[in-house]
Design a protein around this motif. Sequence first.
Motif, PDB file in Angstrom:
ATOM      1  N   TYR A 235     -23.449   1.337  32.493  1.00  0.00           N
ATOM      2  CA  TYR A 235     -24.891   2.476  31.925  1.00  0.00           C
ATOM      3  C   TYR A 235     -24.656   3.527  33.217  1.00  0.00           C
ATOM      4  CZ  TYR A 235     -25.542  -0.247  28.093  1.00  0.00           C
ATOM      5  OH  TYR A 235     -26.164  -1.025  26.867  1.00  0.00           O
TER       6      TYR A 235
ATOM      7  N   HIS B 236     -32.785  -3.167  39.402  1.00  0.00           N
ATOM      8  CA  HIS B 236     -32.516  -4.069  39.161  1.00  0.00           C
ATOM      9  C   HIS B 236     -32.249  -5.837  38.797  1.00  0.00           C
ATOM     10  CE1 HIS B 236     -30.106   0.009  38.699  1.00  0.00           C
ATOM     11  NE2 HIS B 236     -29.010  -0.622  38.697  1.00  0.00           N
TER      12      HIS B 236
ATOM     13  N   VAL C   2     -28.173   4.437  35.123  1.00  0.00           N
ATOM     14  CA  VAL C   2     -29.635   4.109  35.753  1.00  0.00           C
ATOM     15  C   VAL C   2     -29.936   4.640  35.564  1.00  0.00           C
ATOM     16  CG1 VAL C   2     -31.256   1.999  35.613  1.00  0.00           C
ATOM     17  CG2 VAL C   2     -29.077   1.412  35.547  1.00  0.00           C
TER      18      VAL C   2
ATOM     19  N   SER D 262     -24.366   1.534  36.325  1.00  0.00           N
ATOM     20  CA  SER D 262     -24.124  -0.299  36.846  1.00  0.00           C
ATOM     21  C   SER D 262     -23.612  -0.561  35.268  1.00  0.00           C
ATOM     22  CB  SER D 262     -25.731  -0.545  36.534  1.00  0.00           C
ATOM     23  OG  SER D 262     -26.341   0.465  37.905  1.00  0.00           O
TER      24      SER D 262
ATOM     25  N   TRP E 243     -34.796  -5.458  36.138  1.00  0.00           N
ATOM     26  CA  TRP E 243     -33.515  -5.211  34.873  1.00  0.00           C
ATOM     27  C   TRP E 243     -33.053  -6.483  34.394  1.00  0.00           C
ATOM     28  CZ3 TRP E 243     -28.985  -1.994  34.428  1.00  0.00           C
ATOM     29  CH2 TRP E 243     -28.395  -1.784  32.891  1.00  0.00           C
TER      30      TRP E 243
ATOM     31  N   ARG F 264     -37.851   3.725  35.035  1.00  0.00           N
ATOM     32  CA  ARG F 264     -35.874   2.824  34.409  1.00  0.00           C
ATOM     33  C   ARG F 264     -35.460   3.530  33.021  1.00  0.00           C
ATOM     34  NH1 ARG F 264     -36.057  -2.107  35.815  1.00  0.00           N
ATOM     35  NH2 ARG F 264     -36.221  -2.341  33.890  1.00  0.00           N
TER      36      ARG F 264
ATOM     37  N   ALA G 213     -31.937   3.372  31.019  1.00  0.00           N
ATOM     38  CA  ALA G 213     -30.319   3.343  31.037  1.00  0.00           C
ATOM     39  C   ALA G 213     -29.709   3.676  29.450  1.00  0.00           C
ATOM     40  CB  ALA G 213     -29.776   1.459  30.425  1.00  0.00           C
TER      41      ALA G 213
ATOM     42  N   THR H 104     -30.214   8.088  40.811  1.00  0.00           N
ATOM     43  CA  THR H 104     -29.498   7.666  39.422  1.00  0.00           C
ATOM     44  C   THR H 104     -28.527   6.343  40.215  1.00  0.00           C
ATOM     45  OG1 THR H 104     -29.012   9.642  38.513  1.00  0.00           O
ATOM     46  CG2 THR H 104     -27.773   8.148  37.504  1.00  0.00           C
TER      47      THR H 104
END
Length: 246
Positions: free
Chosen positions: A145, A200, A147, A169, A203, A97, A99, A166
């Motif tokens: 972003y 996410h 991601v 976000s 994240w 991942r 960003a 993708t």
Amino acid sequence: MTDQFIRFPRFYLTVPSACPYLPGRLEQKIFTELKEPHAQDLNDSLSKVGFRRSQKVAYKPACDGCHACISVRIPVKDFEPNRTMRRVARRNGDLIRTAVPPHATLEQYELLTRYLNSRHSNGGMAGMTAIDYATMVEETPVTTYLVEYRRRDLEPLNAGDPLIATCLSDVLDDGVSMIYSFYDPSQTDRSLGTHMILSHIDWARKLGLPYVYLGYWIAGSEKMAYKAKFQPLEMYADDAWRKMKI
């Protein structure tokens, strides 16, 4: 812009149109413009009361006689993946991942086109041009972003590694808001939609933020059913966030 405007932004109603989720119903939204220099603060505040962002606008369904669209979010500290989700995470262990700033690329657009043609050929975004995509991504007055998810074929990450998925976000003051996600439709065995939500959540934890906002959930809508799997889930109803009971 004055502090008074931040407290009392101007709201407008859209013209009613056909609902994309519930046949035979009309859709109407209330919206306000996210203007600098206080766009981030306003978006943060409105997200807490069920609004979503689209480009430079924050909106919320305001349909006459219908309250089917319910804003939902995942409380990060309480979430535990089930067995199926753990399998999805292991299956996608080869993905990295990253960003990146919200700048549209041809690679992203080509992936989006494949996704729309395969999954949503009759949807409202079908036929989206490269300019439309760039507008969706780049017209943002808040912290946003893209991601990206790529295979971990080489270390360090090679820019030539294929883009698998993708998600556009936003980072809010209390969470991460997943605006729109798309992925390689040929990678069906990966369950990439589920993986991106799990990612996410991870994240948000690393950012020290308590929520992942998933947008709207509609009972009985097949398109929205996946969101209810991420328990415990909170919904915004009667002017408060409450634990969703399914």
